[in-house]
Scaffold this active site. Structure first.
Site, PDB file in Angstrom:
ATOM      1  N   ASN A 167       0.853  -1.196   0.000  1.00  0.00           N
ATOM      2  CA  ASN A 167       0.000   0.000   0.000  1.00  0.00           C
ATOM      3  C   ASN A 167       0.882   1.237   0.000  1.00  0.00           C
ATOM      4  OD1 ASN A 167       0.638   0.751   2.821  1.00  0.00           O
ATOM      5  ND2 ASN A 167      -0.385  -1.191   3.262  1.00  0.00           N
ATOM      6  N   ARG A 168       0.255   2.405   0.050  1.00  0.00           N
ATOM      7  CA  ARG A 168       1.010   3.645  -0.160  1.00  0.00           C
ATOM      8  C   ARG A 168       1.502   4.318   1.117  1.00  0.00           C
ATOM      9  NH1 ARG A 168      -2.222   7.030  -4.529  1.00  0.00           N
ATOM     10  NH2 ARG A 168      -1.241   8.573  -3.189  1.00  0.00           N
TER      11      ARG A 168
END
Ligand code: CTP
Length: 404
Positions: free
Chosen positions: A209-210
């Site tokens: 994820n970011r």
């Protein structure tokens, strides 16, 4: 919150070529809010001038013992200081400190000082390893002096070895740590998780994820600033973030590794702050070999363990950690979802942020959060830097622990 703010630091500079780096250190300490009084040895004055330091600190820098007021200054500086830092500290000054000599303004001040002392040695070609220097270091350590470094690397003579002064940024980290040890979280153990997890599909690919890890690192620093012992469990971070000085760091990759690290550490901890973006699913099977592009693969996923749910169960059994803080990154129905997570995971507080806003959440330096506490208590905070958010969260942690 900033432990350097308004603190009186005496910076002693002795005669090494690394004295030019002490100018950078003086500047960094001043910019961090400290009042920095610099004392140069005679040798240091050959490399840099008092004017250099006076210009950077805005305060008189001293060198001679024989200035009209110097005979009383050493006592005033030594007794009034919150911290004495000697950087660079030559083999000669080190020997004088160990012997208790007081033949210049720097060593005289060191002898009069009653505050903690940090020493950053700098010396060339084998001098650091010499038994005489090692014995002096041992003497100073036994007296409670903290020795910083030295680092290994290329020295002025061209030789490579142990003897380079630590970089000013590293020394600043140790100063910050030394000045925070009596804060309200002294004696408390805080575990912080940061970054995202990576769930492998095959030897070269993973689901992630970011999360940048910035908010978690800021929380670790804020806890250290309040005097806590901090364990930082780090997953994947977007940028190479430098570990706050004093944090005990554990690196993990997957949600399962993060669960093991966090559960192990939090059994003995007072506080857990789960800022990590933990994957909720992972590939059911990790392929041993790289998946070839021929046929389109079918991805089958399974749930990872919810770490906070496992912590809630542990907390019920062993009563630790006393305070558990979760994060809720939401793109819709922010407060309802956060409230629901707070209750489901038995949290002391949840920090809710709206990741659909461009100035908050992943990858940016600012965050706009709401703090949600049991009983429907909600506090909306304005747009802040992640460091400021960390300070606000830790302020609540101090009052939840009842130590503030
Ligand atoms: N969390 C956790 N273990 C997981 C997933 C999340 O401990 N396997 C923690 C996060 O670190 C965060 C909190 O739970 O502190 C909320 O994470 P979030 O992803 O917002 O919530 P989820 O429970 O995963 O729910 P959903 O993804 O459905 O919003």
């Amino acid at each position: 919150m900033n432990p350097l703010q308004g603190k009186r630091i005496v910076l002693g500079v002795s005669g090494s070529v690394a004295a030019y780096k002490a100018a950078d250190l003086a500047s960094k300490l001043t910019q961090a809010g400290a009042l920095v009084d610099v004392i140069l040895s005679e040798g240091a004055e050959r490399f840099v001038t008092p004017l250099t330091f006076a210009s950077l600190t805005g305060r008189k820098a001293r060198a001679s013992l024989w200035e009209d007021d110097a005979h009383v200054i050493h006592v005033g500086l030594g007794e009034g200081a919150d911290l004495l830092v000697i950087a660079p500290c030559t083999a000669n000054t080190l020997a004088k400190l160990a012997a208790g000599q007081a033949d210049n303004l720097l060593t005289l001040t060191a002898l009069a000082a009653r505050c903690p002392v940090l020493v950053a040695p700098a010396m060339d070609g084998g001098m650091f390893e010499h038994p005489a220097t090692q014995a002096n270091l041992q003497t100073l350590r036994q007296r409670g002096v903290q020795i910083l470094g030295p680092a290994k690397g290329r020295m002025a003579s061209g030789l490579v070895g142990l003897g380079r002064m630590l970089e000013p940024a590293e020394i600043l980290g140790h100063v910050r740590l030394a000045l925070s040890r009596n804060g309200p979280l002294a004696g408390k153990h805080v575990v912080v998780s940061a970054g995202g997890t990576q769930e492998p599909l095959d030897p070269v690919r993973y689901l992630t994820n970011r999360s940048s890890g910035k908010q978690g690192f800021a929380l670790a620093q804020a806890a250290l600033d309040l005097g806590a012992r901090v364990s930082l469990v780090v997953g994947a971070t977007a940028a190479a973030l430098s570990t706050p000085t004093g944090a005990e760091r554990t690196d993990v990759q997957t949600a399962a590794q993060m669960a093991e690290a966090v559960l192990g550490l939090s059994r003995e901890a007072d506080v857990l702050i789960m800022a990590a973006a933990v994957a909720d699913f992972r590939p059911r099977q990790v392929q041993a070999h790289k998946i070839k592009k021929g046929a389109l693969p079918r991805l089958e996923l399974e749930h990872t363990q919810d770490i906070l749910l496992a912590v809630a169960e542990q907390r019920w059994r062993v009563g630790r950690p006393a305070v558990v803080v979760g994060f809720a990154a939401e793109s819709e129905r922010l407060l309802e979802n956060a409230q629901d997570k707070l209750e489901r995971k038995g949290l002391s507080m949840i920090v809710a942020n709206d990741i659909s806003a461009p100035d908050a959440g992943f990858a940016v330096d600012t965050n706009r959060v709401s703090l949600v506490l049991p009983g429907g208590v909600v506090e909306h905070l304005p747009l802040m830097t992640k460091d400021e958010v960390a300070g606000e969260v830790l302020r609540r942690v101090v009052s939840l622990l009842g130590v503030g």
